[in-house]
Design an enzyme around this catalytic site. Sequence first.
Site, PDB file in Angstrom:
ATOM      1  CD  GLN A   1      47.692  12.323  -4.367  1.00 36.33           C
ATOM      2  OE1 GLN A   1      47.006  12.170  -3.361  1.00 36.33           O
ATOM      3  NE2 GLN A   1      48.695  11.525  -4.655  1.00 36.33           N
ATOM      4  CB  VAL A   2      52.468  17.410  -5.145  1.00 37.09           C
ATOM      5  CG1 VAL A   2      53.489  18.486  -4.787  1.00 37.09           C
ATOM      6  CG2 VAL A   2      52.620  16.206  -4.221  1.00 37.09           C
TER       7      VAL A   2
ATOM      8  CE1 TYR B   1      56.539   7.105 -10.066  1.00 35.80           C
ATOM      9  CE2 TYR B   1      57.185   5.930  -8.078  1.00 35.80           C
ATOM     10  CZ  TYR B   1      56.760   7.086  -8.700  1.00 35.80           C
ATOM     11  OH  TYR B   1      56.554   8.217  -7.956  1.00 35.80           O
TER      12      TYR B   1
ATOM     13  CE  LYS C   1      59.601  10.635  -9.567  1.00 35.40           C
ATOM     14  NZ  LYS C   1      58.961  11.885 -10.077  1.00 35.40           N
TER      15      LYS C   1
ATOM     16  CD1 TRP D   1      54.449   5.082   1.140  1.00 38.41           C
ATOM     17  CD2 TRP D   1      53.264   4.598   2.978  1.00 38.41           C
ATOM     18  NE1 TRP D   1      54.797   3.825   1.557  1.00 38.41           N
ATOM     19  CE2 TRP D   1      54.094   3.510   2.680  1.00 38.41           C
ATOM     20  CE3 TRP D   1      52.441   4.531   4.095  1.00 38.41           C
ATOM     21  CZ2 TRP D   1      54.121   2.352   3.474  1.00 38.41           C
ATOM     22  CZ3 TRP D   1      52.469   3.390   4.881  1.00 38.41           C
ATOM     23  CH2 TRP D   1      53.288   2.315   4.565  1.00 38.41           C
TER      24      TRP D   1
HETATM   25  N1  LIG Z   1      51.745   9.640  -5.057  1.00 37.28           N
HETATM   26  C1  LIG Z   1      52.680   9.138  -4.263  1.00 37.28           C
HETATM   27  O1  LIG Z   1      52.396   8.311  -3.367  1.00 37.28           O
HETATM   28  C2  LIG Z   1      54.119   9.596  -4.406  1.00 37.28           C
HETATM   29  C3  LIG Z   1      55.080   8.998  -3.567  1.00 37.28           C
HETATM   30  C4  LIG Z   1      56.395   9.428  -3.669  1.00 37.28           C
HETATM   31  C5  LIG Z   1      56.751  10.399  -4.597  1.00 37.28           C
HETATM   32  N2  LIG Z   1      55.794  10.927  -5.420  1.00 37.28           N
HETATM   33  C6  LIG Z   1      56.218  11.932  -6.394  1.00 37.28           C
HETATM   34  O2  LIG Z   1      55.608  13.169  -6.046  1.00 37.28           O
HETATM   35  C7  LIG Z   1      55.344  13.933  -7.234  1.00 37.28           C
HETATM   36  C8  LIG Z   1      53.892  14.372  -7.245  1.00 37.28           C
HETATM   37  O3  LIG Z   1      53.081  13.200  -7.207  1.00 37.28           O
HETATM   38  P1  LIG Z   1      51.488  13.255  -7.126  1.00 37.28           P
HETATM   39  O4  LIG Z   1      51.066  12.216  -6.151  1.00 37.28           O
HETATM   40  O5  LIG Z   1      51.046  14.655  -6.963  1.00 37.28           O
HETATM   41  O6  LIG Z   1      51.134  12.725  -8.583  1.00 37.28           O
HETATM   42  P2  LIG Z   1      49.725  12.719  -9.322  1.00 37.28           P
HETATM   43  O7  LIG Z   1      48.634  13.134  -8.415  1.00 37.28           O
HETATM   44  O8  LIG Z   1      49.655  11.400 -10.029  1.00 37.28           O
HETATM   45  O9  LIG Z   1      49.903  13.875 -10.385  1.00 37.28           O
HETATM   46  C9  LIG Z   1      50.796  13.761 -11.428  1.00 37.28           C
HETATM   47  C10 LIG Z   1      50.565  14.927 -12.351  1.00 37.28           C
HETATM   48  O10 LIG Z   1      51.433  14.744 -13.486  1.00 37.28           O
HETATM   49  C11 LIG Z   1      50.698  15.054 -14.633  1.00 37.28           C
HETATM   50  N3  LIG Z   1      51.242  14.379 -15.794  1.00 37.28           N
HETATM   51  C12 LIG Z   1      51.375  13.059 -16.027  1.00 37.28           C
HETATM   52  N4  LIG Z   1      51.880  12.855 -17.246  1.00 37.28           N
HETATM   53  C13 LIG Z   1      52.077  14.086 -17.782  1.00 37.28           C
HETATM   54  C14 LIG Z   1      52.562  14.554 -19.016  1.00 37.28           C
HETATM   55  N5  LIG Z   1      52.952  13.720 -19.981  1.00 37.28           N
HETATM   56  N6  LIG Z   1      52.625  15.884 -19.235  1.00 37.28           N
HETATM   57  C15 LIG Z   1      52.209  16.773 -18.282  1.00 37.28           C
HETATM   58  N7  LIG Z   1      51.724  16.392 -17.098  1.00 37.28           N
HETATM   59  C16 LIG Z   1      51.669  15.064 -16.856  1.00 37.28           C
HETATM   60  C17 LIG Z   1      49.297  14.582 -14.361  1.00 37.28           C
HETATM   61  O11 LIG Z   1      48.433  15.236 -15.240  1.00 37.28           O
HETATM   62  P3  LIG Z   1      46.967  14.714 -15.537  1.00 37.28           P
HETATM   63  O12 LIG Z   1      46.190  15.102 -14.306  1.00 37.28           O
HETATM   64  O13 LIG Z   1      46.591  15.452 -16.750  1.00 37.28           O
HETATM   65  O14 LIG Z   1      47.082  13.237 -15.724  1.00 37.28           O
HETATM   66  C18 LIG Z   1      49.138  15.022 -12.908  1.00 37.28           C
HETATM   67  O15 LIG Z   1      48.717  16.372 -12.853  1.00 37.28           O
HETATM   68  C19 LIG Z   1      55.751  13.046  -8.406  1.00 37.28           C
HETATM   69  O16 LIG Z   1      57.047  13.390  -8.806  1.00 37.28           O
HETATM   70  C20 LIG Z   1      55.771  11.647  -7.813  1.00 37.28           C
HETATM   71  O17 LIG Z   1      56.671  10.802  -8.501  1.00 37.28           O
HETATM   72  C21 LIG Z   1      54.474  10.561  -5.335  1.00 37.28           C
END
Ligand SMILES: NC(=O)c1ccc[n+]([C@@H]2O[C@H](COP(=O)([O-])OP(=O)(O)OC[C@H]3O[C@@H](n4cnc5c(N)ncnc54)[C@H](OP(=O)(O)O)[C@@H]3O)[C@@H](O)[C@H]2O)c1
Length: 293
Positions: free
Chosen positions: A11-12, A125, A129, A150
């Site tokens: 997403q990000v 998780y 982190k 979120w």
């Molecule tokens: N989502 C939330 O609500 C939330 C809340 C607070 C903080 N965050 C933090 O914000 C950041 C971005 O989150 P997001 O929501 O954008 O996450 P996301 O949509 O789940 O995307 C995560 C990305 O990480 C990649 N990934 C996972 N395992 C991997 C690996 N082994 N090697 C390389 N790439 C890998 C995934 O690739 P694939 O597409 O190939 O699986 C995906 O592109 C993260 O650090 C997360 O912890 C998220």
Amino acid sequence: MRILLLGKRGQVGWELQRALAPLGELKMLDRTDGGDLTRPIEVAESIRAFMPDVVVNAAAYTSVDRAETEQELARTVNAAAVAAIARSCTEVGAWFVHYSTDYVFDGSGQRPWLETDVPAPLNVYGRTKLEGESAIVESGCRYLLFRTSWVYAARGGNFPKTMLRLAAERDEVRVINDQFGAPTSAELIADVTAHCIRQAISDESLAGIYHLAASGCTTWHDYANWVLAAAASQRHQGGHRPVLIPVPSSEFSTPARRPLNSRLDTHKLRSRFGLCLPHWQDGVGRMLAEVLQ
Ligand SMILES: NC(=O)c1ccc[n+]([C@@H]2O[C@H](COP(=O)([O-])OP(=O)(O)OC[C@H]3O[C@@H](n4cnc5c(N)ncnc54)[C@H](OP(=O)(O)O)[C@@H]3O)[C@@H](O)[C@H]2O)c1
């Protein structure tokens, strides 16, 4: 400026592709070409080969419930790989931009969390982190570490889209009403990231941990209610509206415990970078306009 982006499909990460492009030469890696975070040594090699000025890591293991049974994988991606990236950044003199979560806190109280509050994650998780955060801080690299909450985006699945689907299928939807936080768009996170990189690169004193979330606060129940009302008004029709029943978290049995208080205090980010963070409803409204068109 040479920027290396990891996790470009998340997403990000997807929004960062757009927001980082004007800053300089942008190279993006994913699992297949040296950016697989289950292979920290290879990721470190990729960094040394490109010699970036900034590494932005949007990749993470984000399956909160599954992490309870996949601890080793979650720890490798969220902590061991992050530690390896941080060490490489120290070696090549690059800035490290990384994302963490409100889930590093235990959700107690009602006051928005400050960057200086003591973390105490409730689930695997959150613990992995937090381990990633500690590795960055201890590595000695220059870093921007954004804790957010979120997250949603127009692309991919998200809570508002799930609510719209359930609303079409059901007459009654039970939604948690005792967890508080701010829905934050991937778009906002990416734009703020680009703004902060531009400033930090010429002022090292800006390095540090920052809370990054949209303004305002809601619960999942009130968020769902707002989404359904906004969708109805954007479609200029009443449509089918289910009854939303507010329920406590204790009614939903999930493998991972979640914090009740996910409010993040963003004063440090706003004041140090001269930023204004829009209300969460602004971003969700924009996202709905995009997905409902
Ligand atoms: N989502 C939330 O609500 C939330 C809340 C607070 C903080 N965050 C933090 O914000 C950041 C971005 O989150 P997001 O929501 O954008 O996450 P996301 O949509 O789940 O995307 C995560 C990305 O990480 C990649 N990934 C996972 N395992 C991997 C690996 N082994 N090697 C390389 N790439 C890998 C995934 O690739 P694939 O597409 O190939 O699986 C995906 O592109 C993260 O650090 C997360 O912890 C998220």
